[in-house]
Design an enzyme around this catalytic site. Structure first.
Site, PDB file in Angstrom:
ATOM      1  N   ARG A  42       0.805  -1.217   0.000  1.00 44.52           N
ATOM      2  CA  ARG A  42       0.000   0.000   0.000  1.00 44.52           C
ATOM      3  C   ARG A  42       0.840   1.270   0.000  1.00 44.52           C
ATOM      4  NH1 ARG A  42      -5.441  -1.176   3.613  1.00 44.52           N
ATOM      5  NH2 ARG A  42      -6.211  -2.878   2.313  1.00 44.52           N
ATOM      6  N   ASP A 146     -14.454   9.474  11.236  1.00 45.61           N
ATOM      7  CA  ASP A 146     -13.499   8.487  10.757  1.00 45.61           C
ATOM      8  C   ASP A 146     -12.118   9.123  10.753  1.00 45.61           C
ATOM      9  OD1 ASP A 146     -13.925   5.610   9.262  1.00 45.61           O
ATOM     10  OD2 ASP A 146     -12.064   6.580   8.641  1.00 45.61           O
TER      11      ASP A 146
END
Length: 275
Positions: A42, A146
């Protein structure tokens, strides 16, 4: 000259440890050794994008980033945001059948902690629209937070491809969504009445919480699986402090409070009450 994929060296154990310690200290996420290859995959794209020679240079940049912008980008890259509408439907049944009938004040405050791309808080809003008696007469606010700025941007748009709405009946779909794109795939936009019920904000659960509460319901589902037991315990007890007496905490189907010190009363699997 851009750095090619094959030019990036392996993520060494010491580099992985530096990232793990940084992430654990700042946001509580526990990156064990089994996440090393995932982390490498990633972050490689970001290293290439910045034209860096390897992970050491990138980690040094994150550590020296005084305003935290690159840290946010890194956390976005390593975050897993798997969600869908009406996920774990028993929770929404409990909300409509047990929580709503017990609210006598026509005031309801709900927090979706770890809201990802918005499906959870919007599902809550739709359930409340469907089941509140005379919903226009209620004072309802849903806070959705979030860590990831990327998914929050998606959530604020409130637009979803048709495949993400497969759990909606035709009636609910027509009642709460408008088709705004037909090609190359259908995209549906949530109506304004639902979107106005939800306020999105970025929040690191490990930081101070600016909201005072009290909340009647907290959804924190499939978030604590990334934390170790001491971190889970601290988080759960902070939820307890912010909930109103009788308030409900929902956790994910793969989570429980077993082994976590807390003051909640067990109601049923994944449902807990501040007694």
């Amino acid at each position: 000259m851009p750095v090619l994929l094959n030019d990036i060296a392996e993520l060494t154990d010491s580099e992985f440890e530096r990232v793990s310690e940084l992430v654990k200290a700042l946001c509580g996420i526990n990156l064990h050794q089994g996440k090393k290859e995932l982390l490498k995959a990633r972050l490689s794209k970001r290293v290439r994008m910045l034209g860096m020679s390897g992970f050491d240079e990138y980690i040094r940049r994150v550590e020296a980033d005084s305003d935290g912008d690159e840290l946010v980008v890194m956390l976005d890259a390593i975050s897993t945001n798997l969600t869908n509408f009406f996920r774990e439907p028993a929770h929404f049944e409990y909300l409509s059948e047990r929580v709503i009938p017990e609210v006598a004040t026509r005031r309801l405050r709900v927090w979706s902690a770890g809201c990802s791309s918005g499906e959870e808080p919007y599902t809550i809003a739709i359930v409340l629209q469907e089941h509140l008696p005379e919903p226009l007469g209620w004072d309802v606010k849903i806070l959705a937070t979030d860590l990831s700025t990327r998914v929050l941007a998606q959530a604020r748009r409130g637009a979803y491809p048709a495949e993400r709405l497969k759990d909606f009946s035709g009636l609910l779909l027509s009642r709460y969504f408008t088709c705004v794109q037909t090609r190359p795939e259908r995209v549906y936009q949530l109506n304004d009445a639902v979107r106005r019920m939800v306020t999105f904000a970025r929040l690191n659960l490990m930081d101070a919480w600016p909201m005072r509460g009290p909340f009647d319901v907290v959804f924190c589902r499939n978030v604590m699986i990334y934390f170790d037991k001491p971190t889970q315990s601290r988080l759960v007890n902070r939820f307890w402090e912010l909930l109103a007496p009788g308030g409900i905490l929902f956790v994910g189907h793969s989570e429980s409070l077993a082994g976590v010190k807390h003051r909640f009363e067990y109601v049923q699997p994944t449902v807990y009450r501040r007694a």
